[in-house]
Structures are given as structure tokens and as C-alpha cells.
Enzyme design. Structure first.
Site, short mmCIF file in Angstrom:
data_model
loop_
_atom_site.label_atom_id
_atom_site.label_comp_id
_atom_site.label_asym_id
_atom_site.label_seq_id
_atom_site.Cartn_x
_atom_site.Cartn_y
_atom_site.Cartn_z
N LYS A 14 -4.40 -10.37 -6.64
CA LYS A 14 -5.56 -10.64 -5.79
C LYS A 14 -6.75 -9.76 -6.19
CE LYS A 14 -5.83 -8.61 -1.89
NZ LYS A 14 -5.80 -8.03 -0.54
N LYS A 26 0.84 -1.21 0.00
CA LYS A 26 0.00 0.00 0.00
C LYS A 26 0.87 1.25 0.00
CE LYS A 26 -4.26 -1.67 2.16
NZ LYS A 26 -5.15 -1.53 3.32
N LYS A 81 -10.82 -4.55 -3.67
CA LYS A 81 -11.84 -3.51 -3.73
C LYS A 81 -11.31 -2.26 -4.40
CE LYS A 81 -14.02 -4.34 0.75
NZ LYS A 81 -13.09 -3.98 1.84
P1 AMP Z 1 -10.92 -6.21 2.88
O1 AMP Z 1 -11.51 -6.16 1.50
O2 AMP Z 1 -9.46 -5.95 2.86
O3 AMP Z 1 -11.68 -5.43 3.88
O4 AMP Z 1 -11.04 -7.73 3.31
C1 AMP Z 1 -12.13 -8.27 4.03
C2 AMP Z 1 -12.02 -9.78 4.10
O5 AMP Z 1 -12.09 -10.36 2.80
C3 AMP Z 1 -10.68 -10.28 4.69
O6 AMP Z 1 -10.94 -11.43 5.49
C4 AMP Z 1 -9.88 -10.65 3.48
O7 AMP Z 1 -8.90 -11.63 3.75
C5 AMP Z 1 -10.95 -11.18 2.55
N1 AMP Z 1 -10.55 -10.99 1.15
C6 AMP Z 1 -10.30 -9.80 0.53
N2 AMP Z 1 -9.95 -10.01 -0.75
C7 AMP Z 1 -9.99 -11.36 -0.95
C8 AMP Z 1 -9.74 -12.19 -2.07
N3 AMP Z 1 -9.37 -11.69 -3.25
N4 AMP Z 1 -9.88 -13.54 -1.92
C9 AMP Z 1 -10.26 -14.06 -0.73
N5 AMP Z 1 -10.50 -13.32 0.37
C10 AMP Z 1 -10.37 -11.98 0.27
#
Ligand code: AMP
Ligand code: TRP
Length: 330
Positions: free
Chosen positions: A193, A112, A196
Site C-alpha cells: 500500500k 505496525k 506516508k
Molecule cells: P492515514 O495516512 O493512515 O492517516 O490515512 C488517511 C486516509 O487515507 C484513510 O482514510 C486511509 O484509508 C486513506 N489512505 C491511506 N493510504 C491509502 C492508500 N494507499 N490508498 C487509498 N487510501 C489510502
């Protein structure tokens, strides 16, 4: 005592199928086996700039999606992180026992930071706040996607260090990954990956995307130079499509091999798209029903915060006592 589960999602950007398959869908499945707390971590979201109006909207949207996905508010607590001040308070107390070197090693921080012109200190402290979320509730299990494993390891290290400096205080949390879907990759680039914050159409399927958009995104997904599914030689794009299908369907490895071996890529994509739509459509319908009454989400969030406050405050009190911080009457 019933073991406690805690996890969180940032209200930044649109929730996508990676969030669902890696985290939210898993929470729904396991919630009733535990005492469950699911946080909307707005204090994490602001470690990079968020437009205030969008952030406000997203917090409610995500609470609505939690409910639509099947988080049961009669059993599980849905909490907006900032409404329980103990999260931020504990984060500071933990900051003081966390060596900077540990934070400098965090791969998500490095990635980041490399993408920003100027980095706020909050981005650096981000994993300490996450440790506070977990340790505040003495959570035993933290169900997340693979990208969060290093942060949970750090939470354990911080807990251990605190316990050895100030005496037994924190429970050691354990990571729980889903068997399939722990790392869903971008549909436009299966080496990155699904995220968002990535820009551009074609990268992610958002949980509230209409069916024709879902179909379009998946049909355009990057595969490889082959033409039919070969489990021995497939590239990351095909593997990712199969992981999405398997995770949504719950099929075994054997079922997947028997059904998909030799299937042409175009047909594979069609089946992945239809499977995804069939899983997301009922959730989208429930989302529309739930959000038709805006006060419903506010009520759930208020009740969630009220329910967890005593535990959160008790932990901060204990930590302060152990550290020698001023507390009334002692
Ligand atoms: P975040 O989008 O960073 O707030 O992530 C929220 C949850 O979604 C966390 O548990 C992440 O590990 C999971 N997560 C985010 N992106 C992925 C992805 N591409 N594949 C699997 N899990 C994800
Ligand atoms: N950092 C996590 C992510 O981006 C979100 C998060 C914040 C979290 N606090 C948490 C996850 C506590 C699990 C437990 O995915």
C-alpha cells in the site's frame, strides 16, 4: 435530521495521492450532502514517535491542504482532534468495554507492531480512539480508504457492545469506500500500500510535490514484463497506474478499456503523470494562497472546534450518565 459524515487523517508524514484518492478527494465531493466533520488526528499520530516541531508544522500543513483541496469551511468543520478533549475522554470510557482480543486481531496493529522495536500502549489502543472519534459525533458515514475498514467494523462492535451493556447510546456508523482508488499501491512496489511512512523516493507522489518530481516518480513506476496494456493479464503495477488515472479522471471502465488497451507502458506512465499534475497543480496554487496568511488556518481550526464542542460534550455526558459515572446534579 441530516446524516453526519466524519473522517480523519493523521498529521504524520506527507499526504500523498493515496490519501487524496482514498479519502480527502472523496470528502470534498460528498461534504455538502451531509453535516461534515474532518479531523486532523494528532493524538493518533503520536502513537509512534513524532518530532514535536515537525508534528506542529504538519498539523497546519494538513489543514491548509484540506482547504486547498476544497473542503468548505463555511459548511464543513475541520477539527484538530486534541483541541476537543472529549475525544480522549470518550476513548477511555470505550477502552473499558473493549475486549483486548478484539484489538489483538487488528491487522494494522500487527503490522505496525512488527515494524517497531518497542510498542507503546497507545498503538494498541489506537482503534479505540478512532471509535471514539466516530461515536463522539454519532456519525452515520465514515468515508475512508480500504485499509480502515477493519477499524470501522471494530467501532461498530464497540458501539453495539456499549449499547447492549448500558442501553441505546450510539448510532451505528457505516463505511464508505470510493468506487476506484480505495487502495492505491506504492509506485516502487505495487504489492505494498502507498503509505506516508514508507521511506525512499519513488514510493509515493506527495500532494505538494512539484510537477517535475511527480513526473519522475511516475515514469519510474514498477510495471511488469509486458510492454503494452492488456486488461486481462496486467500485473499489479499497471493496474495501479490505471486506477490512479481512472480515479483522477472519473472515466468509466469502458472509457478506460477503449483508450488504454494496447498502449505502451511508457506512454501510459506519461498520461498518468500529466493527469496527476493537472489535478494537483491547481490545489498547490490554492495551498500557497491559503498559507500566505498563517492566521487563516488557525481561525478555521478554532471555529471548527468551537462548532463541534457542544455535540462532543453532550455525547460524553450521555455516556457518563448511562455508565453511572459521577455527573453533577445526578
Ligand atoms: P492515514 O495516512 O493512515 O492517516 O490515512 C488517511 C486516509 O487515507 C484513510 O482514510 C486511509 O484509508 C486513506 N489512505 C491511506 N493510504 C491509502 C492508500 N494507499 N490508498 C487509498 N487510501 C489510502
Ligand atoms: N486511523 C485513520 C487512518 O490512519 C485515521 C482516523 C482517525 C480516522 N480517526 C478516524 C478515520 C475516524 C476515520 C474516522 O487512516
Amino acid at each position: 435530521m441530516i446524516p453526519r459524515v466524519l473522517s480523519g487523517i493523521q498529521p504524520s508524514g506527507n499526504l500523498h495521492i493515496g490519501n487524496y484518492l482514498g479519502a480527502l478527494g472523496n470528502w470534498v465531493k460528498i461534504q455538502h450532502d451531509y453535516e461534515s466533520i474532518f479531523c486532523i488526528v494528532d493524538l493518533h499520530a503520536i502513537t509512534v514517535y513524532q518530532k514535536p516541531d515537525e508534528l506542529r508544522t504538519k498539523i497546519r500543513e494538513i489543514a491548509g491542504i484540506f482547504l486547498a483541496a476544497g473542503i468548505d469551511p463555511k459548511h464543513s468543520r475541520i477539527v484538530v482532534q486534541s483541541t476537543v478533549p472529549a475525544h480522549a475522554e470518550l476513548a477511555w470510557l470505550l477502552t473499558c468495554v473493549t475486549p483486548m482480543g478484539w484489538l489483538e486481531r487488528m491487522t494494522q496493529f500487527k503490522a505496525k507492531a512488527a515494524a517497531q522495536e518497542s510498542i507503546g500502549d497507545g498503538l494498541f489502543q489506537y482503534p479505540v480512539l478512532m471509535a471514539a472519534d466516530i461515536l463522539l459525533y454519532q456519525a452515520n458515514i465514515v468515508p475512508v480508504g480500504e485499509d480502515q475498514m477493519q477499524h470501522i467494523e471494530l467501532a461498530r462492535d464497540i458501539a453495539q457492545r456499549f449499547n447492549s451493556l448500558y442501553g441505546e447510546t450510539f448510532v451505528m456508523p457505516a463505511t464508505r469506500l470510493p468506487a476506484v482508488g480505495a487502495r492505491i499501491m506504492g509506485l516502487d512496489d505495487p504489492t505494498a500500500k502507498m503509505s506516508k511512512s514508507a521511506s525512499g523516493t519513488g514510493h509515493a507522489v506527495a500532494l505538494l510535490d512539484p510537477p517535475d518530481r511527480i513526473r519522475r516518480t511516475i515514469m519510474r513506476a514498477t510495471t511488469d514484463s509486458g510492454s503494452g496494456v492488456d486488461f486481462e493479464t496486467m500485473g499489479p503495477g499497471v493496474a495501479n497506474l490505471l486506477a490512479i488515472f481512472q480515479s483522477f479522471s472519473g472515466w468509466s471502465d469502458d472509457q478506460m478499456r477503449t483508450h488504454f488497451t494496447g498502449v505502451r507502458y511508457g506512454d501510459l506512465k506519461k498520461q498518468v503523470a500529466e493527469m496527476t499534475i493537472s489535478q494537483l497543480e491547481p490545489m498547490q496554487q490554492r495551498y500557497r494562497e491559503i498559507t500566505a496568511d498563517p492566521s487563516h488556518v488557525d481561525r478555521v481550526l478554532h471555529e471548527g472546534a468551537q462548532a463541534v464542542l457542544p455535540t462532543a460534550n453532550a455525547t460524553v455526558q450521555l455516556v457518563k450518565e448511562h455508565m453511572g459515572i459521577y455527573t453533577r446534579g445526578r
